[in-house]
Scaffold this motif. Structure first.
Motif, PDB file in Angstrom:
ATOM      1  N   LEU A 154      14.496  80.888   4.153  1.00 42.01           N
ATOM      2  CA  LEU A 154      14.412  80.130   2.894  1.00 42.01           C
ATOM      3  C   LEU A 154      14.878  78.695   3.093  1.00 42.01           C
ATOM      4  N   LEU A 155      15.994  78.548   3.797  1.00 41.61           N
ATOM      5  CA  LEU A 155      16.578  77.220   4.002  1.00 41.61           C
ATOM      6  C   LEU A 155      15.659  76.333   4.838  1.00 41.61           C
ATOM      7  N   THR A 156      15.241  76.857   6.002  1.00 40.31           N
ATOM      8  CA  THR A 156      14.463  76.007   6.918  1.00 40.31           C
ATOM      9  C   THR A 156      13.078  75.685   6.347  1.00 40.31           C
ATOM     10  N   CYS A 157      12.461  76.681   5.696  1.00 35.76           N
ATOM     11  CA  CYS A 157      11.130  76.425   5.107  1.00 35.76           C
ATOM     12  C   CYS A 157      11.230  75.342   4.036  1.00 35.76           C
ATOM     13  N   GLY A 169      26.741  64.658  18.867  1.00 37.31           N
ATOM     14  CA  GLY A 169      27.354  65.943  18.513  1.00 37.31           C
ATOM     15  C   GLY A 169      26.443  66.788  17.649  1.00 37.31           C
ATOM     16  N   PHE A 170      25.146  66.639  17.848  1.00 38.59           N
ATOM     17  CA  PHE A 170      24.183  67.346  17.009  1.00 38.59           C
ATOM     18  C   PHE A 170      23.084  67.956  17.885  1.00 38.59           C
ATOM     19  N   PRO A 171      23.418  69.054  18.552  1.00 38.33           N
ATOM     20  CA  PRO A 171      22.400  69.672  19.407  1.00 38.33           C
ATOM     21  C   PRO A 171      21.249  70.233  18.586  1.00 38.33           C
ATOM     22  N   VAL A 172      20.068  70.137  19.143  1.00 33.13           N
ATOM     23  CA  VAL A 172      18.879  70.581  18.403  1.00 33.13           C
ATOM     24  C   VAL A 172      18.273  71.828  19.030  1.00 33.13           C
ATOM     25  N   THR A 173      17.943  71.725  20.319  1.00 33.73           N
ATOM     26  CA  THR A 173      17.242  72.830  20.971  1.00 33.73           C
ATOM     27  C   THR A 173      18.063  74.121  20.897  1.00 33.73           C
ATOM     28  N   TYR A 174      17.373  75.192  20.554  1.00 31.13           N
ATOM     29  CA  TYR A 174      17.967  76.534  20.418  1.00 31.13           C
ATOM     30  C   TYR A 174      19.028  76.591  19.317  1.00 31.13           C
ATOM     31  N   GLN A 175      18.958  75.672  18.391  1.00 33.11           N
ATOM     32  CA  GLN A 175      19.830  75.681  17.208  1.00 33.11           C
ATOM     33  C   GLN A 175      18.940  75.657  15.959  1.00 33.11           C
ATOM     34  N   TRP A 176      19.555  75.794  14.790  1.00 37.40           N
ATOM     35  CA  TRP A 176      18.734  75.830  13.562  1.00 37.40           C
ATOM     36  C   TRP A 176      17.915  74.556  13.322  1.00 37.40           C
ATOM     37  N   VAL A 211       9.643  79.319  21.190  1.00 38.61           N
ATOM     38  CA  VAL A 211       9.791  78.530  22.420  1.00 38.61           C
ATOM     39  C   VAL A 211      10.898  77.478  22.277  1.00 38.61           C
ATOM     40  N   PHE A 212      10.938  76.812  21.137  1.00 38.94           N
ATOM     41  CA  PHE A 212      11.817  75.643  20.998  1.00 38.94           C
ATOM     42  C   PHE A 212      13.195  76.004  20.429  1.00 38.94           C
ATOM     43  N   ALA A 213      13.227  77.007  19.552  1.00 38.60           N
ATOM     44  CA  ALA A 213      14.511  77.371  18.919  1.00 38.60           C
ATOM     45  C   ALA A 213      15.039  78.704  19.425  1.00 38.60           C
ATOM     46  N   GLY A 214      14.173  79.477  20.077  1.00 36.87           N
ATOM     47  CA  GLY A 214      14.591  80.798  20.525  1.00 36.87           C
ATOM     48  C   GLY A 214      14.628  81.767  19.351  1.00 36.87           C
ATOM     49  N   ALA A 215      15.124  82.971  19.635  1.00 35.40           N
ATOM     50  CA  ALA A 215      15.195  83.983  18.572  1.00 35.40           C
ATOM     51  C   ALA A 215      16.559  84.654  18.668  1.00 35.40           C
ATOM     52  N   THR A 216      17.605  83.873  18.464  1.00 35.13           N
ATOM     53  CA  THR A 216      18.963  84.385  18.586  1.00 35.13           C
ATOM     54  C   THR A 216      19.437  84.892  17.229  1.00 35.13           C
ATOM     55  N   PHE A 227      21.380  85.820  14.054  1.00 37.63           N
ATOM     56  CA  PHE A 227      22.383  85.108  13.232  1.00 37.63           C
ATOM     57  C   PHE A 227      22.447  83.608  13.549  1.00 37.63           C
ATOM     58  N   ARG A 228      21.533  83.106  14.358  1.00 39.61           N
ATOM     59  CA  ARG A 228      21.585  81.677  14.660  1.00 39.61           C
ATOM     60  C   ARG A 228      20.234  81.004  14.462  1.00 39.61           C
ATOM     61  N   THR A 229      19.211  81.501  15.125  1.00 37.33           N
ATOM     62  CA  THR A 229      17.891  80.860  14.968  1.00 37.33           C
ATOM     63  C   THR A 229      16.823  81.874  14.559  1.00 37.33           C
ATOM     64  N   GLU A 230      17.266  83.029  14.140  1.00 36.90           N
ATOM     65  CA  GLU A 230      16.296  84.065  13.773  1.00 36.90           C
ATOM     66  C   GLU A 230      15.792  83.838  12.338  1.00 36.90           C
ATOM     67  N   VAL A 231      14.486  83.674  12.232  1.00 39.28           N
ATOM     68  CA  VAL A 231      13.858  83.619  10.910  1.00 39.28           C
ATOM     69  C   VAL A 231      12.964  84.851  10.777  1.00 39.28           C
ATOM     70  N   LEU A 232      12.364  85.059   9.623  1.00 43.59           N
ATOM     71  CA  LEU A 232      11.650  86.314   9.378  1.00 43.59           C
ATOM     72  C   LEU A 232      10.529  86.565  10.381  1.00 43.59           C
ATOM     73  N   SER A 233       9.795  85.482  10.730  1.00 38.30           N
ATOM     74  CA  SER A 233       8.700  85.687  11.682  1.00 38.30           C
ATOM     75  C   SER A 233       9.223  86.144  13.040  1.00 38.30           C
ATOM     76  N   THR A 234      10.364  85.608  13.438  1.00 32.81           N
ATOM     77  CA  THR A 234      10.928  86.056  14.724  1.00 32.81           C
ATOM     78  C   THR A 234      11.623  87.412  14.580  1.00 32.81           C
TER      79      THR A 234
END
Lengths: 231, 297
Positions: B45-48, B158-165, B242-247, B249-256
């Motif tokens: 919901l947040l990211t969309c 101090g703002f990492p992007v890759t593999y983060q939300w 590929v870019f955020a991963g599927a971790t 509680f961290r980068t998992e969204v419904l599609s992943t």
């Protein structure tokens, strides 16, 4: 007051060359010519909505050819009126004054004055949907006149109206010209309309296929062409 | 002709029936109560929403520009905007990953001691050379692999992007924005520019005419662009993986989530999440239909 000196307009293969005429302050000028000859393009050039290829446009003796439309102090009513669908009638009348940051009191007074003059006081709170042709025309005129422009440009303002409304609107246009003293440049291809309104009337004709035009001053009331030729 | 159309409709209905019959209400709600699924739902919901807001923010001026103005390179811009639409999703993800981790061309010539990029270079064990060796520039310059965006974001900002939300949002935005631009362009194409022209004669600058006249008329288009961008972001999978991963509680969204549940053999949970996404998609379609009805009326 408004003077065009050798103005040339070009769009693709279409062109209009060497347009010259002059209208004095406070005059009601009518420009006539066949459909498609470029009357609207001339108005758009005067407004600054279309750039000219050559020539000069002078308003009150000042060369405004390169000026933006906002700086020319012109009221423009296009043929389709182009009212603003999301605004009420009152907001239409306030628009130009708000943009120019007039004081609130002055805006309110001017809206009342214009609404009375144009007989649209009862419409002020309405949106533009459902307005009749005549009412829409009056709103467009009020919008164009609100910031007290030096020049009012009207592109076939009564062509879409029925005969009764047309006559009433023509009368109102002439009254506006007399009451406010605004110089009017009115485009039409209707001779009766020109006879009813014009202090001075120009007829545009094309001299050749390259777009060179001749502009003649016509004496409508005597039904004959005057000698002056601006081409 | 009718048979072909009916067969397509039948296929869609059969797919939905198959999903529904695969699971029971008990299993469905049990799956939805899983904390990781709930976390994925919240993140979705947040990211969309963020991606859609950004998409509309960018798409509105760009759509207006493409609709109203002729300028050199307009067709080129038009093509660039469409690239994310036609690009395979995995390629888009890979491109984002490369963009964030590949040293920028020629940046090694500019990197000086103390900059973020030199840290990267040091980490990579690249040799340091003196200014004279590097071309005679005053001061010490390290020959490096160059300036790397992700390193700069991680260490300097101090703002990492890759593999983060944020990577999820960026991956969704990259595709959603293209659809939003198309929608806004069509919206502005349908609005006559005459009113804006008149506004300019009344004292407006071009930007004032846009803000006061064109934009209020385009509000349904804005809503439609937002809804389409949101729906597209919801269905995004490849670039996120590929870019955020599927971790979890961290980068998992419904599609992943569907992918993760499938990968561990939890078919019930995968189907439950799928049905939830179907329900969300139907809601979006209903909103779009409602907006469409409003536009035509």
């Amino acid at each position: 007051m408004i003077e065009l000196q050798g103005v040339s307009i070009s769009t693709g293969s279409w062109q209009l060359q060497d347009v010259s005429f002059r209208v004095e302050r406070g005059q009601y000028a009518v420009v006539m010519g066949k459909t498609g000859i470029g009357k609207t393009s001339i108005l758009e050039c005067i407004c600054g909505l279309r750039s000219v290829v050559a020539g000069r446009i002078l308003i009150s003796g000042v060369d405004v050819t390169g000026w933006s439309p906002a700086d020319r102090s012109i009221g423009y009513t296009p043929q389709d009126l182009a009212l603003f669908p999301t605004l009420t009638v009152r907001q239409h009348l306030e628009f130009a004054m708000q943009i120019r940051r007039y004081p609130r009191k002055k805006i309110a007074d001017r809206v009342t004055e214009l609404a009375d003059l144009l007989q649209i006081s009862h419409l002020l709170s309405r949106g533009i949907r459902g307005l009749s042709g005549g009412e829409s025309q009056r709103v467009a005129l009020g919008r164009a006149l609100s910031a007290e422009p030096a020049l009012l440009l009207l592109d076939e303002p009564v062509s879409a109206l029925d005969s009764k409304t047309r006559q009433a609107t023509q009368k109102m246009l002439k009254t506006l010209n007399e009451v406010t003293g605004v110089t009017v440049l009115h485009i039409t291809h209707n001779r009766d309309e020109a006879i009813a309104l014009a202090d001075i009337c120009f007829e545009i004709g094309k001299d050749d296929d390259r777009g060179r035009v001749s502009i003649r001053t016509i004496n409508l009331r005597e039904g004959s062409r005057a000698e002056s030729d601006h081409s | 002709m009718g048979g072909l159309s009916a067969s397509f409709l039948l296929l869609i209905v059969l797919l939905l029936i198959a999903d529904l019959s695969f699971t029971s209400a008990t299993e469905f709600f049990a799956a939805l109560r899983k904390p990781e699924i709930q976390a994925a739902f919240r993140l979705t919901l947040l990211t969309c929403t963020v991606a859609s807001v950004l998409s509309v923010w960018v798409a509105t001026p760009l759509g207006y520009l493409l609709s109203r103005f002729s300028f050199p390179g307009r067709h080129f811009v038009d093509v660039i905007v469409d690239i994310p639409v036609v690009l395979p999703p995995l390629v888009l993800g890979l491109s984002l990953l490369i963009l964030f981790h590949q040293p920028f061309p020629f940046s090694s010539l500019l990197s000086t001691t103390g900059s973020g990029s030199s840290d990267t270079v040091a980490n990579r064990g690249s040799p340091s050379v003196s200014a004279s060796q590097a071309g005679g520039v005053k001061g010490e310059v390290r020959r490096s692999d160059g300036w790397i965006l992700e390193t700069w974001l991680r260490k300097d900002c101090g703002f990492p992007v890759t593999y983060q939300w944020p990577a999820v949002i960026l991956a969704q935005f990259a595709v959603s924005c293209a659809f939003a631009v198309r929608t806004m362009r069509v919206t502005f194409d349908q609005i006559s520019p005459r009113a804006e022209d008149v506004a300019r004669t009344l004292g407006c600058s071009r930007s004032q005419a846009f803000l006061r006249i064109a934009l209020p008329q385009a509000w349904r288009g804005l809503l439609t662009a937002f809804t389409i961008a949101w729906a597209r972001a919801l269905g995004e999978f490849g670039p996120i993986l590929v870019f955020a991963g599927a971790t979890r509680f961290r980068t998992e969204v419904l599609s992943t989530s569907v992918f993760l549940e499938l990968s561990v053999g939890q078919l019930d949970a995968a189907v439950a999440v799928s049905l939830m996404m179907v329900a969300m998609a139907v809601c979006v379609l209903l909103i779009l239909r409602w907006l469409g009805t409003g536009l035509s009326s």
